[in-house]
Design a protein around this motif. Structure first.
Motif, PDB file in Angstrom:
ATOM      1  N   LEU A 133      69.534  74.683 -64.658  1.00 39.54           N
ATOM      2  CA  LEU A 133      69.716  75.554 -65.817  1.00 39.54           C
ATOM      3  C   LEU A 133      71.179  75.600 -66.234  1.00 39.54           C
ATOM      4  O   LEU A 133      71.504  75.525 -67.428  1.00 39.54           O
ATOM      5  CB  LEU A 133      69.210  76.964 -65.505  1.00 39.54           C
ATOM      6  CG  LEU A 133      69.376  78.000 -66.618  1.00 39.54           C
ATOM      7  CD1 LEU A 133      68.590  77.598 -67.860  1.00 39.54           C
ATOM      8  CD2 LEU A 133      68.937  79.380 -66.126  1.00 39.54           C
ATOM      9  N   ALA A 134      72.071  75.701 -65.242  1.00 42.08           N
ATOM     10  CA  ALA A 134      73.506  75.800 -65.528  1.00 42.08           C
ATOM     11  C   ALA A 134      74.044  74.553 -66.213  1.00 42.08           C
ATOM     12  O   ALA A 134      74.963  74.643 -67.049  1.00 42.08           O
ATOM     13  CB  ALA A 134      74.277  76.059 -64.237  1.00 42.08           C
ATOM     14  N   LEU A 135      73.499  73.389 -65.885  1.00 43.20           N
ATOM     15  CA  LEU A 135      73.963  72.155 -66.520  1.00 43.20           C
ATOM     16  C   LEU A 135      73.786  72.227 -68.026  1.00 43.20           C
ATOM     17  O   LEU A 135      74.693  71.892 -68.789  1.00 43.20           O
ATOM     18  CB  LEU A 135      73.185  70.955 -65.961  1.00 43.20           C
ATOM     19  CG  LEU A 135      73.470  70.543 -64.526  1.00 43.20           C
ATOM     20  CD1 LEU A 135      72.510  69.433 -64.094  1.00 43.20           C
ATOM     21  CD2 LEU A 135      74.913  70.073 -64.352  1.00 43.20           C
ATOM     22  N   GLY A 136      72.605  72.659 -68.464  1.00 44.66           N
ATOM     23  CA  GLY A 136      72.337  72.736 -69.894  1.00 44.66           C
ATOM     24  C   GLY A 136      73.169  73.788 -70.595  1.00 44.66           C
ATOM     25  O   GLY A 136      73.683  73.566 -71.701  1.00 44.66           O
ATOM     26  N   ILE A 137      73.309  74.963 -69.960  1.00 46.88           N
ATOM     27  CA  ILE A 137      74.080  76.048 -70.556  1.00 46.88           C
ATOM     28  C   ILE A 137      75.555  75.666 -70.668  1.00 46.88           C
ATOM     29  O   ILE A 137      76.195  75.876 -71.706  1.00 46.88           O
ATOM     30  CB  ILE A 137      73.911  77.343 -69.733  1.00 46.88           C
ATOM     31  CG1 ILE A 137      72.467  77.848 -69.831  1.00 46.88           C
ATOM     32  CG2 ILE A 137      74.891  78.416 -70.204  1.00 46.88           C
ATOM     33  CD1 ILE A 137      72.172  79.038 -68.924  1.00 46.88           C
ATOM     34  N   THR A 138      76.097  75.092 -69.598  1.00 48.35           N
ATOM     35  CA  THR A 138      77.511  74.713 -69.587  1.00 48.35           C
ATOM     36  C   THR A 138      77.800  73.621 -70.623  1.00 48.35           C
ATOM     37  O   THR A 138      78.804  73.680 -71.340  1.00 48.35           O
ATOM     38  CB  THR A 138      77.931  74.217 -68.192  1.00 48.35           C
ATOM     39  OG1 THR A 138      77.629  75.221 -67.223  1.00 48.35           O
ATOM     40  CG2 THR A 138      79.417  73.905 -68.155  1.00 48.35           C
ATOM     41  N   ALA A 139      76.907  72.625 -70.689  1.00 48.68           N
ATOM     42  CA  ALA A 139      77.099  71.543 -71.659  1.00 48.68           C
ATOM     43  C   ALA A 139      77.087  72.083 -73.082  1.00 48.68           C
ATOM     44  O   ALA A 139      77.922  71.700 -73.913  1.00 48.68           O
ATOM     45  CB  ALA A 139      76.006  70.493 -71.480  1.00 48.68           C
ATOM     46  N   THR A 140      76.155  72.982 -73.371  1.00 48.05           N
ATOM     47  CA  THR A 140      76.077  73.563 -74.710  1.00 48.05           C
ATOM     48  C   THR A 140      77.309  74.404 -75.015  1.00 48.05           C
ATOM     49  O   THR A 140      77.843  74.372 -76.132  1.00 48.05           O
ATOM     50  CB  THR A 140      74.801  74.418 -74.852  1.00 48.05           C
ATOM     51  OG1 THR A 140      73.656  73.623 -74.487  1.00 48.05           O
ATOM     52  CG2 THR A 140      74.625  74.902 -76.279  1.00 48.05           C
ATOM     53  N   ALA A 141      77.783  75.150 -74.017  1.00 48.77           N
ATOM     54  CA  ALA A 141      78.978  75.983 -74.205  1.00 48.77           C
ATOM     55  C   ALA A 141      80.216  75.128 -74.454  1.00 48.77           C
ATOM     56  O   ALA A 141      81.073  75.478 -75.285  1.00 48.77           O
ATOM     57  CB  ALA A 141      79.192  76.864 -72.974  1.00 48.77           C
ATOM     58  N   LEU A 142      80.310  73.999 -73.762  1.00 54.76           N
ATOM     59  CA  LEU A 142      81.454  73.106 -73.971  1.00 54.76           C
ATOM     60  C   LEU A 142      81.497  72.584 -75.399  1.00 54.76           C
ATOM     61  O   LEU A 142      82.564  72.243 -75.918  1.00 54.76           O
ATOM     62  CB  LEU A 142      81.388  71.923 -72.996  1.00 54.76           C
ATOM     63  CG  LEU A 142      81.846  72.187 -71.566  1.00 54.76           C
ATOM     64  CD1 LEU A 142      81.520  70.990 -70.677  1.00 54.76           C
ATOM     65  CD2 LEU A 142      83.343  72.473 -71.529  1.00 54.76           C
ATOM     66  N   GLY A 143      80.333  72.556 -76.043  1.00 52.79           N
ATOM     67  CA  GLY A 143      80.285  72.114 -77.432  1.00 52.79           C
ATOM     68  C   GLY A 143      81.047  73.016 -78.371  1.00 52.79           C
ATOM     69  O   GLY A 143      81.304  72.636 -79.527  1.00 52.79           O
ATOM     70  N   GLY A 144      81.442  74.195 -77.912  1.00 54.43           N
ATOM     71  CA  GLY A 144      82.242  75.096 -78.731  1.00 54.43           C
ATOM     72  C   GLY A 144      83.554  74.479 -79.178  1.00 54.43           C
ATOM     73  O   GLY A 144      84.125  74.878 -80.200  1.00 54.43           O
ATOM     74  N   VAL A 145      84.021  73.456 -78.424  1.00 54.44           N
ATOM     75  CA  VAL A 145      85.272  72.795 -78.798  1.00 54.44           C
ATOM     76  C   VAL A 145      85.152  72.111 -80.159  1.00 54.44           C
ATOM     77  O   VAL A 145      86.146  71.939 -80.877  1.00 54.44           O
ATOM     78  CB  VAL A 145      85.673  71.765 -77.709  1.00 54.44           C
ATOM     79  CG1 VAL A 145      84.757  70.537 -77.747  1.00 54.44           C
ATOM     80  CG2 VAL A 145      87.126  71.331 -77.872  1.00 54.44           C
ATOM     81  N   PHE A 146      83.927  71.738 -80.533  1.00 49.67           N
ATOM     82  CA  PHE A 146      83.737  71.069 -81.824  1.00 49.67           C
ATOM     83  C   PHE A 146      84.122  71.982 -82.997  1.00 49.67           C
ATOM     84  O   PHE A 146      84.538  71.506 -84.048  1.00 49.67           O
ATOM     85  CB  PHE A 146      82.285  70.614 -81.981  1.00 49.67           C
ATOM     86  CG  PHE A 146      81.870  69.553 -80.992  1.00 49.67           C
ATOM     87  CD1 PHE A 146      82.626  68.407 -80.821  1.00 49.67           C
ATOM     88  CD2 PHE A 146      80.714  69.702 -80.240  1.00 49.67           C
ATOM     89  CE1 PHE A 146      82.246  67.427 -79.916  1.00 49.67           C
ATOM     90  CE2 PHE A 146      80.315  68.725 -79.342  1.00 49.67           C
ATOM     91  CZ  PHE A 146      81.089  67.587 -79.172  1.00 49.67           C
ATOM     92  N   ILE A 147      83.947  73.269 -82.819  1.00 49.17           N
ATOM     93  CA  ILE A 147      84.287  74.217 -83.883  1.00 49.17           C
ATOM     94  C   ILE A 147      85.787  74.159 -84.170  1.00 49.17           C
ATOM     95  O   ILE A 147      86.215  74.138 -85.332  1.00 49.17           O
ATOM     96  CB  ILE A 147      83.869  75.648 -83.495  1.00 49.17           C
ATOM     97  CG1 ILE A 147      82.344  75.716 -83.312  1.00 49.17           C
ATOM     98  CG2 ILE A 147      84.327  76.654 -84.548  1.00 49.17           C
ATOM     99  CD1 ILE A 147      81.838  77.050 -82.798  1.00 49.17           C
ATOM    100  N   ALA A 148      86.575  74.103 -83.094  1.00 44.52           N
ATOM    101  CA  ALA A 148      88.025  74.054 -83.249  1.00 44.52           C
ATOM    102  C   ALA A 148      88.482  72.791 -83.960  1.00 44.52           C
ATOM    103  O   ALA A 148      89.552  72.773 -84.584  1.00 44.52           O
ATOM    104  CB  ALA A 148      88.697  74.163 -81.883  1.00 44.52           C
ATOM    105  N   TYR A 149      87.683  71.735 -83.879  1.00 44.86           N
ATOM    106  CA  TYR A 149      88.041  70.464 -84.508  1.00 44.86           C
ATOM    107  C   TYR A 149      87.317  70.255 -85.830  1.00 44.86           C
ATOM    108  O   TYR A 149      87.282  69.137 -86.368  1.00 44.86           O
ATOM    109  CB  TYR A 149      87.750  69.301 -83.556  1.00 44.86           C
ATOM    110  CG  TYR A 149      88.795  69.134 -82.477  1.00 44.86           C
ATOM    111  CD1 TYR A 149      89.826  68.202 -82.600  1.00 44.86           C
ATOM    112  CD2 TYR A 149      88.771  69.928 -81.331  1.00 44.86           C
ATOM    113  CE1 TYR A 149      90.783  68.048 -81.618  1.00 44.86           C
ATOM    114  CE2 TYR A 149      89.737  69.783 -80.332  1.00 44.86           C
ATOM    115  CZ  TYR A 149      90.741  68.843 -80.485  1.00 44.86           C
ATOM    116  OH  TYR A 149      91.691  68.697 -79.514  1.00 44.86           O
ATOM    117  N   GLY A 150      86.731  71.326 -86.368  1.00 42.12           N
ATOM    118  CA  GLY A 150      86.125  71.257 -87.690  1.00 42.12           C
ATOM    119  C   GLY A 150      84.723  70.694 -87.757  1.00 42.12           C
ATOM    120  O   GLY A 150      84.291  70.206 -88.802  1.00 42.12           O
TER     121      GLY A 150
END
Length: 303
Positions: free
Chosen positions: A230-247
């Motif tokens: 479960l943590a693998l999926g949650i962590t991977a999705t959370a890491l996607g937050g970096v895309f917001i900073a890059y537009g």
């Protein structure tokens, strides 16, 4: 599919040995790395992007995945770890006699050399350092089955070889640099793909413990493994937050579709807990990896 209706060393036998369902794990990181390079090339240097390099990266990844599958098939057979009477996962080609051991050794040599030939032109795009990258990929391909999977390092190798290396190198051969966005995306991709290994080892935990194969699942136990998945999926999705900073907000939002599917598979995995029925979760995880790759890639390209 039974042994009786598969001719030894036939096309059908080789197709099964290649394990086409696993190819999503090889394709997705290259998809993401290519999408990242494409979007950044539009911002910095549109002429820097090469579709030839992108295709070579994809072909190299796919052939190396098939090579890894052949290596795994042969060495597990040679070690006696593919007893069909106790095996819970899909049957393997060598152990079933679908492919002879000598033919598999020849196939391993062929796919290893073939991958190197495909990857060699990447020197023209990424420099001589691509030789080192290719060598590392080949060595790790063999070390996974022969050593690393037996000492609990298989999951680390998946994150490196199905996340960090392919995403970062696919990007690097285009723009000759890295960004924090690329690094975060590569780790996230590796975590998503590791779900496949986690389910596989969760299913095989009793057999692996009996055979002295100390996978991470054997080390931490079934309950902790369920939390890990479960943590693998949650962590991977959370890491996607970096895309917001890059537009690229869509690249952060769309993977929510993947996360919903991932949670559903996790619930099913917990409910099944033991036995061959967990192969259904393996198939669902492979599907989820592809969904993740499509969501991230689409989110990056829709700018």
């Amino acid at each position: 599919m039974t042994e009786e209706n598969i001719t030894t060393n036939s096309a059908k036998a080789w197709l099964l040995a290649a394990r086409p369902k696993t190819l999503t794990g090889a394709a997705v990181p290259v998809m993401i790395g290519t999408a990242l390079a494409w979007t950044d090339s539009l911002l910095y240097d549109a002429d820097a992007f090469s579709w030839t390099a992108a295709v070579l990266c994809m072909l190299f990844a796919l052939v190396m995945q098939i090579d890894a599958n052949f290596i795994n098939d042969f060495f597990d057979y040679a070690k006696g770890n593919d007893d069909s009477s106790t095996r819970l996962g899909p049957l393997r080609a060598c152990s079933q006699g679908w492919v002879t051991a000598d033919a598999m050794k020849y196939a391993i040599a062929t796919t290893t050399v073939g991958a190197c030939i495909i990857g060699l032109p990447l020197i023209l795009f990424g420099g001589m350092e691509m030789l080192l990258v290719g060598l590392v990929c080949v060595v790790l391909c063999f070390l996974y089955t022969t050593h690393l999977s037996y000492i609990g390092l298989g999951d680390v190798l998946v994150v490196v070889c199905f996340g960090i290396i392919p995403v970062c190198i696919t990007y690097y051969v285009q723009l000759h640099t890295f960004t924090w966005q690329v690094l975060a995306a590569s780790v996230a991709c590796g975590l998503v793909t590791d779900g496949l290994l986690v389910v596989n080892n969760y299913r095989d935990r009793d057999n692996d413990r009996r055979d002295g194969k100390r996978t991470l699942v054997v080390m931490i136990g079934a309950n902790a493994t369920e939390h890990l998945y479960l943590a693998l999926g949650i962590t991977a999705t959370a890491l996607g937050g970096v895309f917001i900073a890059y537009g690229h907000p869509l690249a952060a939002i769309l993977p929510a579709v993947y996360l919903i599917l991932h949670v559903y598979t996790w619930l099913r995995m917990k409910r099944i807990n033991h036995g061959r029925q967990l192969n259904e979760c393996l198939g669902q995880t492979a599907r989820n990896i592809l969904v993740y790759g499509i969501c991230v890639t689409a989110g990056l390209l829709l700018i």
